[in-house]
Design a protein around this motif. Structure first.
Motif, short mmCIF file in Angstrom:
data_model
loop_
_atom_site.label_atom_id
_atom_site.label_comp_id
_atom_site.label_asym_id
_atom_site.label_seq_id
_atom_site.Cartn_x
_atom_site.Cartn_y
_atom_site.Cartn_z
N PHE A 1 0.85 -1.18 0.00
CA PHE A 1 0.00 0.00 0.00
C PHE A 1 0.89 1.24 0.00
CE2 PHE A 1 0.21 -1.65 4.39
CZ PHE A 1 0.73 -0.56 5.10
N ILE B 1 0.61 4.56 -6.05
CA ILE B 1 -0.55 3.90 -6.67
C ILE B 1 -0.28 3.49 -8.11
CG2 ILE B 1 -1.68 5.99 -7.55
CD1 ILE B 1 -3.51 3.18 -5.67
N GLY C 1 -11.06 -1.17 3.83
CA GLY C 1 -9.67 -0.75 3.73
C GLY C 1 -9.37 0.26 2.63
N GLY C 2 -10.35 0.53 1.78
CA GLY C 2 -10.11 1.42 0.65
C GLY C 2 -10.44 2.86 0.95
N LYS D 1 -3.25 -2.24 -2.48
CA LYS D 1 -4.12 -1.08 -2.67
C LYS D 1 -3.90 -0.57 -4.09
CE LYS D 1 -6.17 2.99 -1.45
NZ LYS D 1 -5.57 3.84 -0.41
N SER E 1 -5.99 1.75 -7.53
CA SER E 1 -7.08 2.65 -7.87
C SER E 1 -8.28 1.84 -8.34
CB SER E 1 -6.64 3.60 -8.99
OG SER E 1 -7.74 4.33 -9.47
N ASP F 1 -3.52 5.45 4.29
CA ASP F 1 -3.19 4.03 4.25
C ASP F 1 -2.43 3.60 5.50
OD1 ASP F 1 -4.43 3.67 1.86
OD2 ASP F 1 -2.61 3.63 0.65
N SER G 1 -14.31 3.12 4.55
CA SER G 1 -13.07 2.40 4.83
C SER G 1 -13.34 1.13 5.63
CB SER G 1 -12.10 3.30 5.62
OG SER G 1 -11.83 4.48 4.90
N THR H 1 1.40 0.13 -7.84
CA THR H 1 0.51 -0.96 -7.43
C THR H 1 -0.49 -1.30 -8.52
OG1 THR H 1 -1.02 0.55 -6.31
CG2 THR H 1 0.76 -0.40 -4.99
N GLY I 1 -9.58 4.58 -3.90
CA GLY I 1 -8.65 3.47 -3.77
C GLY I 1 -9.33 2.19 -3.32
N ILE J 1 -8.97 -2.07 -2.20
CA ILE J 1 -8.11 -3.13 -1.66
C ILE J 1 -8.49 -4.44 -2.34
CG2 ILE J 1 -7.30 -4.36 0.37
CD1 ILE J 1 -6.58 -1.41 0.36
#
Length: 277
Positions: free
Chosen positions: A5, A36, A72-73, A53, A55, A11, A243, A39, A184, A186
């Motif tokens: 992440f 990002i 988590g996002g 994590k 987009s 985060d 989240s 990832t 974002g 997860i």
């Protein structure tokens, strides 16, 4: 278990408890911190990390072995990307044929920008220049590009570069759809116990809310260019009820964004139901 992440305050706030052994029953985690754009590229790999994590805009390209977790996002309201310029015009027509810097072409910010520009900028914008996030505001200030698409803490700092706001894409999206902005996501390998993993991440979020002082040193260690005040503002903006649980509004927002983008030919079509656990 490998998890990737960003070093951004939202985060590190969310995952502090999870990666520091503060969530009962959770395994040990091998953490990598990455932007990002990095990832998003990892998500397409067959041998990518266990959890990462990315987009929401990159979901259509994610490897089919990944599933979308419901926690988590980053989704929310009043937290959208901004289009910045050196002048004080609020007229979208000023971007016709102009060079615009963006941090990634597989980001929610980019999709929102393209959807907005398609409806608001006569004849469309000109060249899209992809550059690292931290270089965008200096590039606009120095005249290397005509406008910049920025995210995260730039919302609080763009005035320091002498820049002005052309439009808030989050406000445009919310007024147009009534939905939150999906930023974002997860994702995790389907071979994992996804329900247990989701439970641990939700518990990590709840721990962060209950013990905000516990993660401060960790957050600032990875956000050294930010003041504590800006880091806290970042957390307050991007860590919210979504989240802990995407819920129906969250999934509706994701479907709306990716559905519209697919119609514009910006992303492949995707069935969100296929990604859910």
């Amino acid at each position: 278990m490998k998890i990737v992440f960003s070093p951004c305050p939202n985060d590190t706030f969310i995952f502090h408890a999870l990666v520091h052994g503060l969530v009962s029953g959770a395994p040990d985690f091998d953490v990598t911190y990455a932007d990002i754009d990095v990832t998003n590229k990892l998500a397409v790999q067959e041998d990518g990390p266990d959890i990462l994590k990315i987009s929401f805009a990159a979901l259509p390209w994610a490897h089919p072995d990944y599933a979308l977790l419901p926690c988590g996002g980053a989704l929310g309201r009043g937290c959208g990307p901004l289009v910045l310029t050196k002048d004080h015009s609020r007229d979208p027509a000023t971007l016709s044929g102009k060079r615009v810097a963006v941090p990634s072409e597989r980001s929610t910010a980019y999709l929102l920008f393209r959807l907005w520009a398609s409806a608001q900028v006569p004849g469309g914008v000109g060249e899209i220049v992809v550059m690292p996030f931290h270089e965008i505001m200096p590039a606009v200030r120095d005249g290397k590009v005509d406008a910049g698409l920025v995210i995260h803490e730039a919302r609080f700092t763009y005035g320091e570069y002498g820049l002005s706001l052309l439009t808030d894409l989050g406000s445009w999206w919310e007024e147009d759809t009534g939905l939150p902005i999906p930023l974002g996501a997860i994702i995790a390998r389907r071979s994992l116990d996804l329900k247990a993993l989701s439970r641990w991440i939700t518990q990590s979020v709840e721990y962060a809310w209950e013990h905000p002082e516990a993660s401060r040193e960790y957050i600032m260690c990875h956000a050294q260019e930010l003041s504590p005040e800006v880091a806290q503002a970042h957390i307050d903006l991007y860590v919210n009820k979504f989240s802990a649980n995407l819920d129906d509004d969250g999934y509706a927002a994701i479907s709306a964004l990716l559905g519209r983008a697919a119609k514009e030919g910006l992303v492949p079509e995707i069935d969100i139901k296929r990604l859910r656990i």
